[in-house]
Design an enzyme around this catalytic site. Structure first.
Site, PDB file in Angstrom:
ATOM      1  N   ARG A  28       0.849  -1.209   0.000  1.00 44.08           N
ATOM      2  CA  ARG A  28       0.000   0.000   0.000  1.00 44.08           C
ATOM      3  C   ARG A  28       0.882   1.256   0.000  1.00 44.08           C
ATOM      4  O   ARG A  28       0.563   2.244  -0.657  1.00 44.08           O
ATOM      5  CB  ARG A  28      -0.920   0.014   1.230  1.00 44.08           C
ATOM      6  CG  ARG A  28      -1.767  -1.229   1.368  1.00 44.08           C
ATOM      7  CD  ARG A  28      -3.257  -1.024   1.152  1.00 44.08           C
ATOM      8  NE  ARG A  28      -3.890  -2.262   0.750  1.00 44.08           N
ATOM      9  CZ  ARG A  28      -4.505  -3.119   1.567  1.00 44.08           C
ATOM     10  NH1 ARG A  28      -4.628  -2.828   2.841  1.00 44.08           N
ATOM     11  NH2 ARG A  28      -5.032  -4.244   1.111  1.00 44.08           N
ATOM     12  N   GLU A 172     -13.343 -14.329  10.033  1.00 38.63           N
ATOM     13  CA  GLU A 172     -13.450 -13.648   8.737  1.00 38.63           C
ATOM     14  C   GLU A 172     -13.275 -14.626   7.573  1.00 38.63           C
ATOM     15  O   GLU A 172     -12.147 -14.934   7.196  1.00 38.63           O
ATOM     16  CB  GLU A 172     -12.393 -12.531   8.642  1.00 38.63           C
ATOM     17  CG  GLU A 172     -12.450 -11.780   7.324  1.00 38.63           C
ATOM     18  CD  GLU A 172     -11.421 -10.643   7.220  1.00 38.63           C
ATOM     19  OE1 GLU A 172     -10.493 -10.578   8.055  1.00 38.63           O
ATOM     20  OE2 GLU A 172     -11.549  -9.836   6.292  1.00 38.63           O
ATOM     21  N   LYS A 214     -17.068 -11.593  10.507  1.00 43.74           N
ATOM     22  CA  LYS A 214     -16.633 -10.518   9.604  1.00 43.74           C
ATOM     23  C   LYS A 214     -16.760 -11.010   8.159  1.00 43.74           C
ATOM     24  O   LYS A 214     -15.819 -11.587   7.601  1.00 43.74           O
ATOM     25  CB  LYS A 214     -15.185 -10.125   9.946  1.00 43.74           C
ATOM     26  CG  LYS A 214     -14.595  -9.085   9.008  1.00 43.74           C
ATOM     27  CD  LYS A 214     -13.381  -8.417   9.630  1.00 43.74           C
ATOM     28  CE  LYS A 214     -12.669  -7.520   8.649  1.00 43.74           C
ATOM     29  NZ  LYS A 214     -11.648  -6.685   9.274  1.00 43.74           N
ATOM     30  N   SER A 256     -14.385  -4.360   3.963  1.00 48.17           N
ATOM     31  CA  SER A 256     -14.768  -3.539   2.799  1.00 48.17           C
ATOM     32  C   SER A 256     -14.325  -4.184   1.494  1.00 48.17           C
ATOM     33  O   SER A 256     -14.943  -3.939   0.449  1.00 48.17           O
ATOM     34  CB  SER A 256     -14.237  -2.109   2.931  1.00 48.17           C
ATOM     35  OG  SER A 256     -12.833  -2.064   3.046  1.00 48.17           O
ATOM     36  N   GLY A 257     -13.256  -4.945   1.505  1.00 50.71           N
ATOM     37  CA  GLY A 257     -12.918  -5.815   0.375  1.00 50.71           C
ATOM     38  C   GLY A 257     -12.476  -5.148  -0.920  1.00 50.71           C
ATOM     39  O   GLY A 257     -12.424  -5.808  -1.951  1.00 50.71           O
ATOM     40  N   GLY A 258     -12.219  -3.830  -0.883  1.00 52.43           N
ATOM     41  CA  GLY A 258     -11.816  -3.146  -2.108  1.00 52.43           C
ATOM     42  C   GLY A 258     -12.918  -2.245  -2.665  1.00 52.43           C
ATOM     43  O   GLY A 258     -12.742  -1.617  -3.716  1.00 52.43           O
ATOM     44  N   ARG A 289      -9.297  -0.720   4.241  1.00 51.91           N
ATOM     45  CA  ARG A 289      -9.118   0.241   3.147  1.00 51.91           C
ATOM     46  C   ARG A 289     -10.195   1.318   3.106  1.00 51.91           C
ATOM     47  O   ARG A 289      -9.908   2.485   2.851  1.00 51.91           O
ATOM     48  CB  ARG A 289      -9.072  -0.503   1.803  1.00 51.91           C
ATOM     49  CG  ARG A 289      -7.745  -1.183   1.558  1.00 51.91           C
ATOM     50  CD  ARG A 289      -7.837  -2.194   0.441  1.00 51.91           C
ATOM     51  NE  ARG A 289      -8.573  -3.392   0.848  1.00 51.91           N
ATOM     52  CZ  ARG A 289      -8.808  -4.432   0.059  1.00 51.91           C
ATOM     53  NH1 ARG A 289      -8.397  -4.396  -1.200  1.00 51.91           N
ATOM     54  NH2 ARG A 289      -9.440  -5.486   0.498  1.00 51.91           N
TER      55      ARG A 289
HETATM   56  P1  13P Z   1     -10.651  -4.347   3.956  1.00 56.00           P
HETATM   57  O1  13P Z   1     -11.741  -3.560   4.645  1.00 56.00           O
HETATM   58  O2  13P Z   1      -9.628  -3.484   3.289  1.00 56.00           O
HETATM   59  O3  13P Z   1     -11.211  -5.425   3.078  1.00 56.00           O
HETATM   60  O4  13P Z   1      -9.845  -5.100   5.086  1.00 56.00           O
HETATM   61  C1  13P Z   1     -10.519  -5.736   6.084  1.00 56.00           C
HETATM   62  C2  13P Z   1      -9.638  -6.725   6.714  1.00 56.00           C
HETATM   63  O5  13P Z   1      -9.385  -6.677   7.882  1.00 56.00           O
HETATM   64  C3  13P Z   1      -9.059  -7.792   5.874  1.00 56.00           C
HETATM   65  O6  13P Z   1      -8.612  -8.839   6.680  1.00 56.00           O
END
Ligand code: 13P
Length: 335
Positions: A28, A172, A214, A256-258, A289
């Site tokens: 990043r 998650e 999650k 959030s996943g992108g 993110r």
């Molecule tokens: P993002 O919200 O960027 O997807 O990251 C969440 C997270 O903790 C990934 O393990």
């Protein structure tokens, strides 16, 4: 553990994921031209945790091993600053998703060896919750049942060790957005994954009341031509969760996943406006993110930009807390 869950999400707060591994954090940084060094990672994490007022919207922060052991430039342990500000420290304990032998294109998350000892150490340091991420990829002939099973099995074994230690597991199972799949495909794979997950959690005696799920939202793949409205995503996401997640489980905090920060807020908001009193769980956020990216883009590793970056971080978290109340709208972005 039940108190920890309540405290994390009180007053419409959510969790900030700031637990990027050194490799991911460096990636990043490289993307926005920041030097990939331990000192820059320290400066960045210090910027985040010293953001004035962050605790108004953030109840907990997930750290990585480097940060939980790290001190600020003034020599104060990062974890002490969080605790003093009323933000509960959490810790990412998986050691990453690795290529899964005999399953081309799929990954299995590692980190169970020695986990009991590591959890004990983190607990002594002050961590009250943990995170483990399994990764499920959609593609040609994948995901396989073998890959889903191996990942949800590891999640269950991790969760049992957390609860033995008195640490709340964030579980998650991320179905990735990358790919050209439809919303329906994401719905089907996520439903299948969650049903397999909760069966494993039952088999391995996880106390549902003392965990947090999650998940991803139900969204078409990033390379898909399909476009879905905020309401369509919100409705499909809640439909999937209602069919797969027991009501005894107290809290869902999305990754959030992108998604763009605005989309992530709008989707969470849609879930709350469309299903107001019909959600059996707390439905919150645990974004990385979607909270951090605007701040990282502005900061660029420069001291002169710290204030502005902190303002953006504060604003982003505030938008997500507003989304939890169903009070977010795009006009708030202009403030
Ligand atoms: P993002 O919200 O960027 O997807 O990251 C969440 C997270 O903790 C990934 O393990």
């Amino acid at each position: 553990m039940i108190n920890t869950v309540d405290e994390l999400f009180a007053n419409n707060k959510g969790v900030l994921a700031m637990d990027e591994s050194n490799g991911t954090c460096n990636k990043r940084f490289a993307a926005v031209g920041i030097a990939q060094t331990v000192d820059m990672r320290r400066n960045y994490r210090e910027l985040i945790i010293t953001t004035p007022g962050l605790q108004e919207s953030i109840g907990g922060a997930i750290l990585c091993d480097e940060t939980i052991r790290q001190q600020t430039n003034d020599g104060v342990p990062m974890i002490d600053i969080l605790i003093k500000n009323g933000i509960i420290p959490g810790i990412k304990v998986d050691t990453g998703a690795k290529p899964m032998a005999a399953f081309p294109g799929e990954k299995i998350t590692e980190g169970l060896d020695g986990l009991r000892e590591r959890l004990g150490e983190y607990k002594k340091m002050g961590a009250r919750f943990a995170k483990w991420r399994g990764v499920i990829k959609i593609g040609e002939n994948i995901p396989t049942s073998g890959c889903i099973e191996a990942n949800v099995h590891a999640l269950a074994r991790y969760a049992a060790l957390c609860q033995e230690t008195g640490i709340v597991p964030i579980i998650e199972p991320e179905v990735l957005m990358e790919g050209d799949h439809s919303l329906q495909k994401c719905f089907d794979v996520t439903t299948r994954t969650l049903k397999m997950l909760f069966y494993q959690l039952y088999q391995y005696k996880i106390v549902l009341e003392g965990m947090i799920l999650k998940p991803n939202m139900i969204i078409p793949g990033t390379q898909s031509a399909e476009r879905k409205s905020i309401d369509e995503v919100a409705d499909a996401t809640v439909d999937c969760l209602l069919q797969s997640v027991p009501a005894a489980m107290p809290a869902i905090a999305f990754l959030s996943g992108g998604q763009s920060p605005e989309d992530a807020s709008a989707h969470l908001n849609g879930i709350h406006t469309n299903f107001k009193n019909r959600l059996p769980w707390i439905v919150a956020f645990s974004f990385a993110r979607a909270i951090q990216q605007p701040a990282l883009d502005i900061w660029k590793g420069q001291e002169a930009h710290v204030k502005e970056a902190q303002n953006l971080l504060y604003q982003r978290a505030k938008m997500d807390a507003a989304a939890r109340r169903g009070e977010y709208n795009k006009n708030m972005e202009k403030i």
